[in-house]
Design an enzyme around this catalytic site. Sequence first.
Site, short mmCIF file in Angstrom:
data_model
loop_
_atom_site.label_atom_id
_atom_site.label_comp_id
_atom_site.label_asym_id
_atom_site.label_seq_id
_atom_site.Cartn_x
_atom_site.Cartn_y
_atom_site.Cartn_z
N HIS A 53 4.18 28.49 -39.53
CA HIS A 53 4.91 28.22 -40.14
C HIS A 53 4.59 26.52 -39.92
O HIS A 53 5.82 25.91 -39.64
CB HIS A 53 6.65 28.56 -40.28
CG HIS A 53 6.21 29.89 -40.46
ND1 HIS A 53 7.91 31.02 -40.10
CD2 HIS A 53 6.01 30.95 -41.49
CE1 HIS A 53 8.10 31.74 -40.81
NE2 HIS A 53 6.88 32.56 -41.19
N ASN B 10 12.64 31.58 -43.89
CA ASN B 10 10.59 31.45 -43.89
C ASN B 10 11.05 30.22 -45.20
O ASN B 10 11.54 30.64 -45.72
CB ASN B 10 10.44 32.73 -44.78
CG ASN B 10 10.76 33.91 -43.36
OD1 ASN B 10 12.13 34.23 -42.93
ND2 ASN B 10 9.46 34.97 -42.77
N GLU C 18 13.33 38.19 -38.14
CA GLU C 18 12.85 39.11 -38.62
C GLU C 18 12.55 40.95 -38.26
O GLU C 18 11.77 40.55 -36.79
CB GLU C 18 11.79 38.76 -39.50
CG GLU C 18 11.01 37.81 -40.59
CD GLU C 18 10.09 37.44 -40.40
OE1 GLU C 18 8.80 37.98 -40.10
OE2 GLU C 18 9.97 36.01 -41.09
N GLY D 103 -1.51 29.79 -49.01
CA GLY D 103 -0.97 30.73 -47.87
C GLY D 103 -0.58 32.28 -48.36
O GLY D 103 0.01 32.97 -47.64
N PHE E 125 8.46 29.85 -47.67
CA PHE E 125 8.11 29.40 -49.25
C PHE E 125 8.51 28.97 -49.86
O PHE E 125 8.21 28.19 -50.91
CB PHE E 125 6.52 30.12 -48.87
CG PHE E 125 6.51 31.74 -49.69
CD1 PHE E 125 7.41 31.78 -50.52
CD2 PHE E 125 6.47 32.75 -48.97
CE1 PHE E 125 7.71 32.99 -51.22
CE2 PHE E 125 6.19 34.39 -49.01
CZ PHE E 125 6.95 34.52 -50.23
N VAL F 139 -12.01 19.11 -49.73
CA VAL F 139 -12.20 17.94 -50.19
C VAL F 139 -12.39 16.82 -48.15
O VAL F 139 -12.07 17.43 -47.58
CB VAL F 139 -10.87 17.10 -50.94
CG1 VAL F 139 -10.63 15.49 -50.41
CG2 VAL F 139 -10.28 17.94 -52.47
N GLY G 188 3.17 24.12 -53.16
CA GLY G 188 2.46 22.54 -53.78
C GLY G 188 1.69 23.00 -54.72
O GLY G 188 2.54 22.23 -55.73
N ASN H 197 0.01 36.08 -46.17
CA ASN H 197 1.67 36.51 -45.67
C ASN H 197 2.67 37.55 -45.67
O ASN H 197 2.01 37.94 -47.01
CB ASN H 197 2.57 34.95 -45.91
CG ASN H 197 2.95 34.59 -47.37
OD1 ASN H 197 3.07 36.05 -48.78
ND2 ASN H 197 2.94 33.34 -48.39
N GLY H 198 3.36 37.29 -45.25
CA GLY H 198 4.72 38.95 -45.45
C GLY H 198 4.86 38.58 -46.65
O GLY H 198 6.17 39.32 -47.19
P1 FAE Z 1 -1.28 26.59 -47.96
O1 FAE Z 1 -0.41 28.03 -48.80
O2 FAE Z 1 -0.91 26.62 -46.84
O3 FAE Z 1 -1.70 25.66 -49.60
C1 FAE Z 1 -3.33 25.15 -48.84
C2 FAE Z 1 -4.23 25.24 -49.84
O4 FAE Z 1 -4.79 24.40 -48.97
C3 FAE Z 1 -4.85 26.14 -48.63
O5 FAE Z 1 -5.57 27.70 -49.28
C4 FAE Z 1 -6.74 26.07 -47.84
O6 FAE Z 1 -7.44 26.81 -47.91
C5 FAE Z 1 -6.57 24.42 -49.25
N1 FAE Z 1 -6.86 23.39 -48.32
C6 FAE Z 1 -6.92 22.75 -46.95
N2 FAE Z 1 -7.59 21.85 -46.63
C7 FAE Z 1 -8.31 21.60 -48.12
C8 FAE Z 1 -9.34 20.46 -48.37
N3 FAE Z 1 -8.96 19.50 -47.52
N4 FAE Z 1 -9.76 20.97 -49.48
C9 FAE Z 1 -9.60 21.42 -50.24
N5 FAE Z 1 -8.36 22.76 -49.64
C10 FAE Z 1 -8.20 22.57 -48.67
O7 FAE Z 1 0.59 25.45 -48.41
N6 FAE Z 1 6.53 32.17 -45.21
C11 FAE Z 1 7.00 32.49 -45.89
O8 FAE Z 1 8.43 31.75 -46.66
N7 FAE Z 1 7.54 33.85 -46.05
C12 FAE Z 1 6.36 34.83 -45.17
O9 FAE Z 1 6.72 36.16 -44.96
C13 FAE Z 1 5.69 34.08 -44.55
N8 FAE Z 1 4.68 35.15 -43.98
C14 FAE Z 1 2.78 34.39 -43.48
C15 FAE Z 1 2.70 35.12 -42.80
C16 FAE Z 1 1.73 34.84 -42.12
C17 FAE Z 1 0.19 35.38 -41.22
C18 FAE Z 1 1.13 33.16 -42.19
C19 FAE Z 1 -0.33 32.81 -41.78
C20 FAE Z 1 2.25 32.51 -43.48
C21 FAE Z 1 3.35 32.72 -43.54
N9 FAE Z 1 4.32 31.97 -44.46
C22 FAE Z 1 5.19 32.33 -44.59
C23 FAE Z 1 3.71 30.80 -44.64
C24 FAE Z 1 3.26 30.59 -45.75
O10 FAE Z 1 2.13 31.73 -46.18
C25 FAE Z 1 3.70 29.00 -45.78
O11 FAE Z 1 4.76 28.23 -45.00
C26 FAE Z 1 2.87 28.19 -47.15
O12 FAE Z 1 1.78 29.80 -48.01
C27 FAE Z 1 2.80 27.01 -47.16
O13 FAE Z 1 2.44 26.00 -48.65
P2 FAE Z 1 1.60 25.15 -48.17
O14 FAE Z 1 1.27 25.03 -50.43
O15 FAE Z 1 1.85 23.61 -47.54
#
Ligand code: FAE
Length: 536
Positions: free
Chosen positions: A477, A515, A392, A149, A517, A284, A56, A153-154
């Site tokens: 997720h 999934n 998966e 993420g 993202f 933050v 996002g 992630n995968g």
């Molecule tokens: P996200 O990508 O989590 O980004 C949020 C960021 O904000 C992070 O970098 C944090 O460090 C940062 N943050 C948090 N709090 C603060 C703060 N207070 N101040 C400053 N920075 C902060 O959010 N999804 C798929 O679609 N396909 C996959 O194959 C898949 N595999 C996955 C495997 C693993 C092991 C994991 C953990 C997740 C997987 N996901 C997968 C989920 C996907 O990575 C996740 O839904 C997204 O990354 C979420 O995106 P957002 O933008 O919501």
Amino acid sequence: MSTTDDVSRRGFLTATGALLGTAALGAHSPAARARSAGPIGSGAHVAALVIGTGYGGSVAALRLAQAGVDVHMIEMGKAWDTPGADGKIFCNTREPDYRSYWLRTRTKAPLNYFLGFPIDRDIPRHTGVLDAEEFAGITVYQGRGVGGGSLVNGGMAVTPKRENFPAVLPSVDPAEMYGVYYPRANAGLGVATVDPAWFETTACYQYARVGRKHAQRSGFPFVFVPDVYDWDYMEQEAAGSVPQSALAGEILYGNNYGKKSLQKTYLARAAATGRVTISPLHRVTSVAPAGGSYTVTIEQIDTTGAVVTTKTVTADRVFFAAGSVGTSKLLVKLKATGVLPALNGEVGKGWGDNGNVMCGRANHLWDPTGKLQSAIPCCGIDNWTAGGAFAEVAPLPTGIETYASFYLSITDNPNRARFSWNASAGRVELSWQTAWKQPSIDMAKSIFDKINAKEGTIYRTDLFGVYKIWGDHLTYHPLGGAVLNKATDNYGRLTAYPGLYVIDGALIPGNTTVNPFVTITALAERNIEHIIAADL
Ligand code: FAE
């Protein structure tokens, strides 16, 4: 902001090819140039401040910058642009070291047992890339660092079936999503599918072919799943002509070569505008109204997690993109402590785990899954309509023959939790209960009980404990907590506070049927386009 400004697939591959030529994100990359502007200074005034650098946040930063707005991104994790002593930026899944976990002294592997023995080990406390955040009833895995993420992630990049979309985002017009924003997100992320001919012959997908055989013999629809991994690069890995990443078992703790994380896609393009700056290792802690703009409090931390200094900046607009958990925790705390008291009562509600549940099956000795397994999954079993599960076919990249088939199921679990502020403990809690995974287990069993009966096989009991079949303690997720059209308006505005927006997985009410993202990215594309047109 038309789709024509999105990179074509050819153009995208050309652009990322240059980046992939370096070990990972090198000093000459646009993203590295952006960071060289240095961390944000106390007292700074910024037009747009983005909290978090995941999907996002990256979409918001790119589109705002393209619209001429200067953007500062605040990221609590590391930049992940500097190799360790071994020459690699990220450590291997089989050898987790200080780079693996976020501020832990012992690993917390999602699959934490093998042959009944615990596999977790002690590590130095460090701002590592994978956070295993523990709430009372569930461990939520999240990426930490520039790219969020996308680092861990995968890379499975799945657009939900259109017929399932009304349940995913009930207030969003499917026609605009499938006509404009899903295609835009897929192009921007560099999504592609494995070459079917290569899939049939390569040793590294034997496990997936075994998964397909078992699924089809039980009558389940089997589908290829797109990914953001560079498939050409993976073929070169298999041919031995480039350093290995997916084929070296890299997953969970970062990927050194072939995966197109956000650093190589959206964030590289955002940096190339010259309008985006990123402050890694900055967290933050508060966003408070200040006469038409906002005062943002930020802690700069070091790699032990210690606070080095606390900064205060002002921002005209603030985009919450800290992920479902990060954004929800901030908003719930700020409402409860009277900093943003007018946030509405939906803040913190509607959180779901995308129905994640894991299991393994023990195959017969004549049905090996292969000792070389690509860490990037490429296929799944779609029993959503009949049984509420999309599974998966996942790797077990141990480097040895395990005779196991392993699955991460996404299920139609109806349970939703809420975040709340515990004033005496001074922290945000989540009401999820471990027992709420039972519907997910039942839905996953709709696939695997049938396959086991057909194949004469059994569940593995040695992967999650001494005798435990289901990995029901976690999610990869997290979704929801600031749900679209409930906690926000239908474009992510926190309407009580003009200039505050939510633009990440917190907007999605708990489940994406696949999934998540691609849906997070597509929704962010939709919302930011509207916000730029209407608010700026
Ligand atoms: P996200 O990508 O989590 O980004 C949020 C960021 O904000 C992070 O970098 C944090 O460090 C940062 N943050 C948090 N709090 C603060 C703060 N207070 N101040 C400053 N920075 C902060 O959010 N999804 C798929 O679609 N396909 C996959 O194959 C898949 N595999 C996955 C495997 C693993 C092991 C994991 C953990 C997740 C997987 N996901 C997968 C989920 C996907 O990575 C996740 O839904 C997204 O990354 C979420 O995106 P957002 O933008 O919501």
